[in-house]
Design a protein around this motif. Sequence first.
Motif, PDB file in Angstrom:
ATOM      1  N   THR A  80       0.780  -1.275  -0.135  1.00  0.00           N
ATOM      2  CA  THR A  80       0.011  -0.128  -0.145  1.00  0.00           C
ATOM      3  C   THR A  80       1.028   1.275  -0.150  1.00  0.00           C
ATOM      4  OG1 THR A  80      -1.696  -1.254   1.190  1.00  0.00           O
ATOM      5  CG2 THR A  80      -1.648   1.202   1.046  1.00  0.00           C
ATOM      6  N   LEU A  81       2.042   1.142   0.910  1.00  0.00           N
ATOM      7  CA  LEU A  81       2.841   2.224   0.824  1.00  0.00           C
ATOM      8  C   LEU A  81       3.426   2.441  -0.599  1.00  0.00           C
ATOM      9  CD1 LEU A  81       4.580   4.343   2.406  1.00  0.00           C
ATOM     10  CD2 LEU A  81       5.953   2.849   2.937  1.00  0.00           C
ATOM     11  N   ARG A  82       3.828   1.455  -1.092  1.00  0.00           N
ATOM     12  CA  ARG A  82       4.516   1.467  -2.700  1.00  0.00           C
ATOM     13  C   ARG A  82       3.440   2.113  -3.766  1.00  0.00           C
ATOM     14  NH1 ARG A  82       3.377  -2.167  -6.433  1.00  0.00           N
ATOM     15  NH2 ARG A  82       3.201  -3.951  -5.094  1.00  0.00           N
ATOM     16  N   GLN A  83       2.133   1.823  -3.450  1.00  0.00           N
ATOM     17  CA  GLN A  83       0.866   2.202  -4.312  1.00  0.00           C
ATOM     18  C   GLN A  83       0.590   3.692  -4.116  1.00  0.00           C
ATOM     19  OE1 GLN A  83      -1.955  -0.820  -3.463  1.00  0.00           O
ATOM     20  NE2 GLN A  83      -1.072  -1.991  -5.090  1.00  0.00           N
ATOM     21  N   ASN A  84       0.879   4.283  -2.912  1.00  0.00           N
ATOM     22  CA  ASN A  84       0.572   5.415  -2.335  1.00  0.00           C
ATOM     23  C   ASN A  84       1.950   6.535  -2.253  1.00  0.00           C
ATOM     24  OD1 ASN A  84      -2.596   5.400  -1.531  1.00  0.00           O
ATOM     25  ND2 ASN A  84      -1.765   3.674  -1.066  1.00  0.00           N
ATOM     26  N   ILE A  85       2.858   5.734  -2.398  1.00  0.00           N
ATOM     27  CA  ILE A  85       3.981   6.679  -2.168  1.00  0.00           C
ATOM     28  C   ILE A  85       4.101   8.062  -3.117  1.00  0.00           C
ATOM     29  CG2 ILE A  85       5.843   5.445  -3.962  1.00  0.00           C
ATOM     30  CD1 ILE A  85       6.499   6.713  -0.369  1.00  0.00           C
ATOM     31  N   ASP A  86       3.515   7.925  -4.370  1.00  0.00           N
ATOM     32  CA  ASP A  86       3.533   9.221  -5.192  1.00  0.00           C
ATOM     33  C   ASP A  86       2.718  10.261  -4.539  1.00  0.00           C
ATOM     34  OD1 ASP A  86       1.290   7.500  -5.209  1.00  0.00           O
ATOM     35  OD2 ASP A  86       1.161   7.374  -7.605  1.00  0.00           O
ATOM     36  N   TYR A  87       1.708   9.565  -3.664  1.00  0.00           N
ATOM     37  CA  TYR A  87       0.671  10.844  -3.007  1.00  0.00           C
ATOM     38  C   TYR A  87       1.454  11.640  -2.173  1.00  0.00           C
ATOM     39  CZ  TYR A  87      -3.594   8.585  -4.891  1.00  0.00           C
ATOM     40  OH  TYR A  87      -4.617   8.193  -5.491  1.00  0.00           O
ATOM     41  N   LEU A  88       2.124  10.839  -1.548  1.00  0.00           N
ATOM     42  CA  LEU A  88       3.147  11.264  -0.365  1.00  0.00           C
ATOM     43  C   LEU A  88       4.123  12.400  -0.703  1.00  0.00           C
ATOM     44  CD1 LEU A  88       3.606   8.122   1.960  1.00  0.00           C
ATOM     45  CD2 LEU A  88       1.587   9.813   2.219  1.00  0.00           C
ATOM     46  N   LEU A  89       4.651  11.791  -1.685  1.00  0.00           N
ATOM     47  CA  LEU A  89       5.899  12.625  -2.305  1.00  0.00           C
ATOM     48  C   LEU A  89       5.382  13.816  -3.093  1.00  0.00           C
ATOM     49  CD1 LEU A  89       8.355   9.671  -3.451  1.00  0.00           C
ATOM     50  CD2 LEU A  89       8.523  11.296  -1.235  1.00  0.00           C
ATOM     51  N   ILE A  90       4.401  13.813  -3.779  1.00  0.00           N
ATOM     52  CA  ILE A  90       3.708  14.886  -4.524  1.00  0.00           C
ATOM     53  C   ILE A  90       3.243  15.935  -3.456  1.00  0.00           C
ATOM     54  CG2 ILE A  90       1.824  15.817  -5.947  1.00  0.00           C
ATOM     55  CD1 ILE A  90       1.990  13.158  -7.291  1.00  0.00           C
ATOM     56  N   GLY A  91       2.743  15.547  -2.536  1.00  0.00           N
ATOM     57  CA  GLY A  91       2.289  16.291  -1.503  1.00  0.00           C
ATOM     58  C   GLY A  91       3.538  17.112  -0.860  1.00  0.00           C
TER      59      GLY A  91
ATOM     60  N   PHE B 120       6.590  17.718  -2.082  1.00  0.00           N
ATOM     61  CA  PHE B 120       7.448  18.577  -2.819  1.00  0.00           C
ATOM     62  C   PHE B 120       6.646  19.518  -3.606  1.00  0.00           C
ATOM     63  CE2 PHE B 120      10.187  14.639  -2.513  1.00  0.00           C
ATOM     64  CZ  PHE B 120      11.559  15.275  -2.225  1.00  0.00           C
ATOM     65  N   MET B 121       5.271  19.505  -3.837  1.00  0.00           N
ATOM     66  CA  MET B 121       4.712  19.915  -4.905  1.00  0.00           C
ATOM     67  C   MET B 121       3.371  20.751  -4.453  1.00  0.00           C
ATOM     68  SD  MET B 121       5.001  17.429  -8.222  1.00  0.00           S
ATOM     69  CE  MET B 121       5.061  18.559  -9.325  1.00  0.00           C
ATOM     70  N   GLY B 122       3.114  20.443  -3.048  1.00  0.00           N
ATOM     71  CA  GLY B 122       2.076  20.974  -2.373  1.00  0.00           C
ATOM     72  C   GLY B 122       0.576  20.546  -2.615  1.00  0.00           C
ATOM     73  N   VAL B 123      -0.178  20.834  -1.722  1.00  0.00           N
ATOM     74  CA  VAL B 123      -1.810  20.154  -1.832  1.00  0.00           C
ATOM     75  C   VAL B 123      -2.451  20.303  -2.963  1.00  0.00           C
ATOM     76  CG1 VAL B 123      -4.134  20.141  -0.490  1.00  0.00           C
ATOM     77  CG2 VAL B 123      -1.895  20.358   0.746  1.00  0.00           C
ATOM     78  N   GLU B 124      -2.349  21.545  -3.700  1.00  0.00           N
ATOM     79  CA  GLU B 124      -3.148  21.661  -4.759  1.00  0.00           C
ATOM     80  C   GLU B 124      -2.747  20.779  -5.847  1.00  0.00           C
ATOM     81  OE1 GLU B 124      -4.584  25.208  -8.006  1.00  0.00           O
ATOM     82  OE2 GLU B 124      -3.737  25.814  -6.231  1.00  0.00           O
ATOM     83  N   THR B 125      -1.508  20.604  -6.257  1.00  0.00           N
ATOM     84  CA  THR B 125      -0.985  19.779  -7.138  1.00  0.00           C
ATOM     85  C   THR B 125      -1.352  18.261  -6.545  1.00  0.00           C
ATOM     86  OG1 THR B 125       0.940  21.161  -7.601  1.00  0.00           O
ATOM     87  CG2 THR B 125       1.011  19.070  -8.560  1.00  0.00           C
ATOM     88  N   LEU B 126      -1.121  17.795  -5.553  1.00  0.00           N
ATOM     89  CA  LEU B 126      -1.910  16.558  -5.136  1.00  0.00           C
ATOM     90  C   LEU B 126      -3.158  16.365  -5.590  1.00  0.00           C
ATOM     91  CD1 LEU B 126      -1.234  13.998  -3.824  1.00  0.00           C
ATOM     92  CD2 LEU B 126      -1.787  15.225  -1.611  1.00  0.00           C
ATOM     93  N   GLY B 127      -4.147  17.357  -5.553  1.00  0.00           N
ATOM     94  CA  GLY B 127      -5.432  17.244  -5.768  1.00  0.00           C
ATOM     95  C   GLY B 127      -5.734  16.813  -7.249  1.00  0.00           C
ATOM     96  N   VAL B 128      -4.774  17.635  -8.145  1.00  0.00           N
ATOM     97  CA  VAL B 128      -4.827  17.171  -9.479  1.00  0.00           C
ATOM     98  C   VAL B 128      -4.457  15.919  -9.589  1.00  0.00           C
ATOM     99  CG1 VAL B 128      -4.015  17.845 -11.793  1.00  0.00           C
ATOM    100  CG2 VAL B 128      -4.501  19.510 -10.280  1.00  0.00           C
ATOM    101  N   TYR B 129      -3.451  15.324  -9.214  1.00  0.00           N
ATOM    102  CA  TYR B 129      -3.064  14.195  -9.403  1.00  0.00           C
ATOM    103  C   TYR B 129      -3.811  13.060  -8.697  1.00  0.00           C
ATOM    104  CZ  TYR B 129       0.588  10.164  -9.230  1.00  0.00           C
ATOM    105  OH  TYR B 129       0.926   8.888  -9.567  1.00  0.00           O
ATOM    106  N   PHE B 130      -4.430  13.167  -7.513  1.00  0.00           N
ATOM    107  CA  PHE B 130      -5.383  12.312  -6.968  1.00  0.00           C
ATOM    108  C   PHE B 130      -6.688  12.108  -7.891  1.00  0.00           C
ATOM    109  CE2 PHE B 130      -9.025  11.964  -3.812  1.00  0.00           C
ATOM    110  CZ  PHE B 130      -8.516  10.716  -3.286  1.00  0.00           C
TER     111      PHE B 130
END
Length: 443
Positions: free
Chosen positions: A246-257, A259-269
């Motif tokens: 699960t960490l592997r599948q969600n590591i992108d969320y954690l790192l985008i949030g 390095f790139m902020g909540v709004e960019t994470l929202g686009v990715y999510f």
Amino acid sequence: MKNWHVNKLYQSSQLINQGFAGLGKSMMWLGSAQFSGRMIRLVSSVILARLLMPEIFGQAAIVLTLFELICTATRRITSAALIRMDDQTFSDHFNSANWVNIIVCIIAFLLMVAISFPLANYYQSPQLVMPIALMATSFLFLPMGMQYATLNLRRNNMRIVGRANLWQTLIDAFLTATLALLGFGIWAIILPKVLVIFIWIAIHRYQNPLPQTLSTSNTFRDINLVKITSLLAFGIPVSLSDLTTTLRQNIDYLLIGFFMGVETLGVYFFAYNISLGISLGLIQSFGTAFYSHLCQRSSLQRDLCAKYLSSIAAIMAITIPIILLQSLLSHWYVPMVYGDKWLATDAVSVFLFLCLSGLARPLGEAASQLLLVNGLSQVNLKINLLLTALYAVVISIACQYSLVAVAQTVMVTYLITLPLVSIYSYQRVFKSTLQLSPVGESS
């Protein structure tokens, strides 16, 4: 001697066909429920995409990712061991497993609440504390249904498991869309996910009483530390393996949030959920059914090998056409369904690359379940730790460029690593035993 081999081959093929038919039926119930639920959730996501801003999606991603990481560590803490046991051992350990579930879920609740404060402080969003705390209350209710869900999985009663997932998703989507229209913001996403826990509990418990031998003792005096230790000895490596997956599948969320902020994470999510929602639902259904299916294996390793390969072929035949169709239609599909405001973001390109990353995901799921069934949870854990570390490095580098670079990196790493993991797992479980089997048969 020739007739003996022919009969042996015929018996093996019959066993494989029967076993595969059982898996196919289980996947039909789970897969149809997941597919129906994802289509319903798709309608809900259209409403959310048109009403909520990317920042709200980002906040929801933080809450749900944290919950998913912690929940994964509790989900199979006892059930993975119980499903593999014979009837007598299962009865002996059942009540101890209930106490393990209760204690672990209380710890999970306290942990999630404790994490909410530093997390909200880091993102400078104090409004995150209450949604995280509310989501954490789900852990206090889960033990009410975990025993019953284990019974259904052990009996391979995937019709009930699928029904629980379907109604949970349906009501979640309906409530989410309704609350979003009423202007509830992030609460429109979080509140329904807590409420539908009771739907999951009710369906698993309905007309599913605990056998008398399992329900007669349930007090503190009946806690057996030896049995609890036995359950945890198997359950903890499985839970850690699931957690790292699960960490592997969600590591992108954690790192985008990060390095790139909540709004960019929202686009990715947003892009992640609409691109991989249906295919991941089918893959998760496959994993659930596949584990129970392989636990009911025959004594012949050759039969298990054939069932494993035919099962992978079946799930790939289902998911690949869906993923390719979504990919081909991405530039038309996203703006038309979800609104033109997403064209101003990188959502369409991210959608496309994340779709393609799903092509190899069934291989990783199958490999993981195969290792767990064969008692190789430590190997599975090491593989997932290695993959998680690799993904963390490459995604961290990609975050320094753009969101599209992150999606491209996810696609490339999944398409390279998961087939390699599948090949390694296959050879680890089957290669030596299959090479030795002709000697044993001729003797």
